[in-house]
Enzyme design. Structure first.
Site, PDB file in Angstrom:
ATOM      1  N   GLU A 237       0.758  -1.755   0.095  1.00 23.95           N
ATOM      2  CA  GLU A 237      -0.230   0.456  -0.026  1.00 23.95           C
ATOM      3  C   GLU A 237       1.274   1.319   0.150  1.00 23.95           C
ATOM      4  O   GLU A 237       0.425   2.014  -0.959  1.00 23.95           O
ATOM      5  CB  GLU A 237      -1.191   0.330   0.779  1.00 23.95           C
ATOM      6  CG  GLU A 237      -2.201  -1.138   1.104  1.00 23.95           C
ATOM      7  CD  GLU A 237      -3.886  -0.381   0.319  1.00 23.95           C
ATOM      8  OE1 GLU A 237      -2.989  -0.146  -0.383  1.00 23.95           O
ATOM      9  OE2 GLU A 237      -3.915  -1.709   0.139  1.00 23.95           O
ATOM     10  N   ARG A 241       1.049   3.837  -3.367  1.00 22.93           N
ATOM     11  CA  ARG A 241       0.581   4.977  -2.912  1.00 22.93           C
ATOM     12  C   ARG A 241       1.522   6.129  -2.730  1.00 22.93           C
ATOM     13  O   ARG A 241       1.022   7.597  -3.230  1.00 22.93           O
ATOM     14  CB  ARG A 241      -0.540   5.398  -1.821  1.00 22.93           C
ATOM     15  CG  ARG A 241      -2.328   4.127  -1.946  1.00 22.93           C
ATOM     16  CD  ARG A 241      -2.593   4.480  -0.723  1.00 22.93           C
ATOM     17  NE  ARG A 241      -4.039   2.547  -0.598  1.00 22.93           N
ATOM     18  CZ  ARG A 241      -4.551   2.990  -0.339  1.00 22.93           C
ATOM     19  NH1 ARG A 241      -5.560   3.902   0.320  1.00 22.93           N
ATOM     20  NH2 ARG A 241      -5.467   1.064  -0.371  1.00 22.93           N
ATOM     21  N   ASP A 392      -4.882  -9.796  -7.933  1.00 26.11           N
ATOM     22  CA  ASP A 392      -4.772  -9.186  -9.328  1.00 26.11           C
ATOM     23  C   ASP A 392      -3.739  -8.233 -10.174  1.00 26.11           C
ATOM     24  O   ASP A 392      -3.372  -8.671 -10.763  1.00 26.11           O
ATOM     25  CB  ASP A 392      -5.728  -7.347  -9.008  1.00 26.11           C
ATOM     26  CG  ASP A 392      -5.656  -6.942  -7.933  1.00 26.11           C
ATOM     27  OD1 ASP A 392      -4.878  -7.645  -7.060  1.00 26.11           O
ATOM     28  OD2 ASP A 392      -6.677  -6.338  -7.978  1.00 26.11           O
ATOM     29  N   GLU A 562     -11.603   0.677 -10.442  1.00 25.01           N
ATOM     30  CA  GLU A 562     -11.087  -0.762 -11.825  1.00 25.01           C
ATOM     31  C   GLU A 562     -12.051  -0.455 -13.045  1.00 25.01           C
ATOM     32  O   GLU A 562     -11.628  -0.587 -14.645  1.00 25.01           O
ATOM     33  CB  GLU A 562     -11.179  -1.591 -10.699  1.00 25.01           C
ATOM     34  CG  GLU A 562     -10.129  -2.279  -9.885  1.00 25.01           C
ATOM     35  CD  GLU A 562     -10.203  -1.389  -8.951  1.00 25.01           C
ATOM     36  OE1 GLU A 562      -9.908  -1.446  -8.252  1.00 25.01           O
ATOM     37  OE2 GLU A 562     -11.568  -1.089  -8.919  1.00 25.01           O
TER      38      GLU A 562
END
Length: 666
Positions: A237, A241, A392, A562
């Protein structure tokens, strides 16, 4: 504000601050300035000037003389003169070189379009954004009615971003996220002001100078101290980010001089207000050094999942027997490799790329991999295979790292990534793609036990990234028309692009099937023998209400990006305005059901009811991804072109290199 860059390379691309100016336009402008005649024709009389103009006219006619096919051959002529792009034909003429450098117009921001954008943006902030006619005839002459519609819609997205940012700035600046209903901030990502960093490059792209100054000012004053004193963060994360956001801001503010469109001066050129590029790079390097502990303390090539920033230490996750998510350990490479590129220190890229090199040799199921990895043994853990959460972006970064490191060109060192990606996509099509009943929507299911007989028709909203990724892999980011004309589209590429279009429709219908127009976090698709009742989207006239099943625990919406990400990519590649229209409907649904009047937007609890309970959280990715992709979807194609930039999984654009990996990692 610093002057915008002025180099020949500017003519080849537009990064939202620069606009092309042709050689002819420069010459005409210069001829009408007083300097040309004074310096070059001080003794010219009227007759001589008329003769000169006549010769120029004859040259112009010869230049535009049609060839045998009926087409003018000006491009061929320019190529024969030594180069069509970049005006290299001037380099051998001292006079023309001096003339060009003296009289070329400066690269200016697109004031006409931005002026309209701001007028539309300030003229109406209502939640439904009625598209009233804008009476600006001097602009209408330059934009078709259809273009004006999309300019106004883009302005509505800018309004939404400003509303979201103002809520965060007023109630939560310095916190990771905003709770817009409670009007306070919360720290769920380590307490490092994640929203400010995630939103920064979106503000740069939108041209919101005040937001850039506010976010950049906080970053410059506070972020280094946060790194030194804050505790545990998640490696993944924080990388996507924060590290990604800092590196993108560094590039977009003019810090990286190795790509076209950025001035070649030593210190770079700031294209927007706020801190100098070096501020972002220094912070990115500091953060990268602290995150390196996850690699350096692990006994295998697989990094630990958690890092204590202040202590520069790392440890495995508490749950799942210390396992790291597959997607987490394989979604660091774009950012760490680019950090190596701009710092000149290969350690970051080497550590991150070692993960892929290790996974290359592990057993897989037709290219598909389980969603957990054990950092102690370096092996996969469990059998669950899916392209949703924890799986993913492994598949996303196989492709994007290959593109970033020059795989489209001659980047031989990363060709194995393309092979792994192609094998995985073949496995997806063979084992995971299925059709719903009764109407035949294409969806991507899961293998909870890693075996085909345990196929589950469950599809996370996260899987909707795949439509854009397939399209990107098929055309390498170039428009479909150009890819076909160039002849490099294989039969497999054509099939992948067709599948991308089918999946994009499915993802849009996950929105269109609900009464709110917002998609659930997870959907199930009806297959043969499934007689589930009473779990539709609450929209009686929805075309696919029988195909899509929404279970009670899956009905929330987290403002995810997405689907609009894939719509953006597919619009850029196909040029089909249908994807824009779908994006506009999704944006309107966000406005109608998630906007909080006092500032910000909130995730909601149930997309199948008209007045859902607000979950009181605005995820950082709503500003960093969702609104950014909508803005780009409604904008011009030459802003952040996919042939120049690759977007990390948090939508932070990073430049593509054509140098290959050796020059960075050696």
């Amino acid at each position: 504000m610093a002057l915008l860059p002025s180099t020949n390379r500017d003519l080849q691309y537009d990064n939202a601050k620069l606009r092309r100016r042709s050689a002819i336009r420069v010459v005409v402008r210069a001829l009408f300035s007083s300097g040309v005649r004074r310096r070059c024709c001080s003794s010219c009389g009227l007759g001589q000037l008329l003769a000169l103009l006549m010769l120029m006219g004859l040259g112009y006619l010869a230049f535009l003389q049609p060839d045998q096919s009926g087409h003018t051959n000006n491009k061929s002529l320019l190529r024969n003169l030594g180069g069509y792009n970049g005006h290299r034909w001037m380099k051998d003429s001292p006079f023309l070189k001096k003339f060009w450098s003296t009289h070329r117009l400066p690269n200016l921001p697109p004031k006409l379009r931005l002026g309209l954008l701001r007028q539309v943006s300030s003229s109406g902030n209502s939640s439904n954004h009625q598209e009233n006619e804008v009476k600006l005839p001097f602009i209408a002459e330059r934009n078709s009615p259809e273009e004006l519609v999309w300019i106004k819609r883009q302005a509505a997205v800018v309004d939404a971003f400003k509303h979201a940012w103002n809520g965060y700035k007023q109630f939560a600046l310095g916190f990771d996220e905003l709770q817009p209903v409670s009007r306070r901030g919360i720290n769920g990502l380590g307490g490092i002001g994640a929203t400010a960093i995630d939103a920064l490059d979106t503000a740069m792209i939108m041209g919101l100078d005040d937001v850039v100054e506010e976010a950049g000012g906080w970053i410059e004053k506070e972020l280094a101290n946060r790194f030194s004193h804050q505790g545990q963060v998640n490696l993944f994360e924080t990388t996507i980010r924060v590290l990604g956001g800092l590196l993108s801001a560094y590039h977009l503010s003019g810090g990286d001089t190795s790509v076209p469109g950025i001035d070649g001066s030593k210190n770079g050129v700031a294209l927007s207000p706020g801190p100098k590029p070096e501020v972002y790079l220094k912070l990115a390097k500091d953060l990268g050094d602290r995150l390196m502990a996850a690699f350096e303390t692990s006994p295998s090539a697989i990094p630990f999942s958690d890092v204590v920033l202040s202590a520069r230490s790392a440890h495995p996750a508490a749950g799942e027997r210390g396992a790291s998510s597959t997607s987490e350990v394989t979604t660091l490479q774009l950012e760490f490799w680019y950090l190596s590129k701009v710092t000149g220190d290969p350690k970051y890229g080497k550590a991150a790329m070692r993960v892929f090199e290790h996974i290359k040799g592990l057993p897989k199921l037709e290219g598909l991999v389980p969603i957990y990895m054990n950092p102690h043994s370096g092996t996969f853990q469990g059998n669950n295979i899916r392209l949703g959460s924890r799986g993913d972006s492994y598949y996303e970064y196989l492709l994007k790292v290959w593109i970033q490191q020059g795989g489209v060109g001659d980047g031989q060192d990363v060709q194995y990534l393309r092979g792994m990606y192609d094998e995985a996509m073949a496995g997806v099509k063979h084992l995971l793609v299925a059709k719903s009943v009764p109407n035949g929507l294409t969806f991507v299911g899961e293998l909870p036990s890693g075996r085909n007989e345990d196929f589950s028709p469950k599809m996370d909203h996260l899987v909707c990234f795949l439509a854009g990724n397939l399209a990107l892999g098929a055309t390498r980011g170039f428009p479909e028309k150009d890819a076909k004309e160039s002849g490099f589209l294989s039969e497999k590429d054509v099939q992948d692009l067709a599948l991308a279009k089918e999946l994009a429709r499915t993802c849009y219908e996950m929105y269109n099937v609900t009464i709110t127009g917002l998609a659930p976090e997870i959907a199930y698709f009806r297959t043969e023998g499934d007689h589930t009742e009473g779990m539709d989207g609450g929209k009686p006239d929805a075309q696919y209400k029988e195909d899509i099943i929404i279970k009670p625990l899956d009905r929330h919406n987290l403002l995810r990006p997405e689907t609009v990400e894939s719509l953006f990519v597919l619009y850029r590649i196909t040029g089909d305005s249908m994807y824009r229209e779908w994006g506009w409907k999704i944006f309107q649904a966000f406005e109608a059901h998630t906007k909080i009047s006092t500032g910000g937007y909130s995730s909601i609890d149930d997309v199948t009811v008209a007045n859902s309970y607000k979950r009181d959280k605005m995820e950082t990715f709503f500003l960093g991804e969702t609104l950014k992709y909508l803005f780009l979807l409604f904008g011009e194609d030459d802003v952040l072109p996919l042939s120049y930039f690759v977007f990390n999984t948090e939508a932070h654009p990073l430049p593509i290199t054509w140098e290959g990996a050796n020059s960075v990692l050696s």
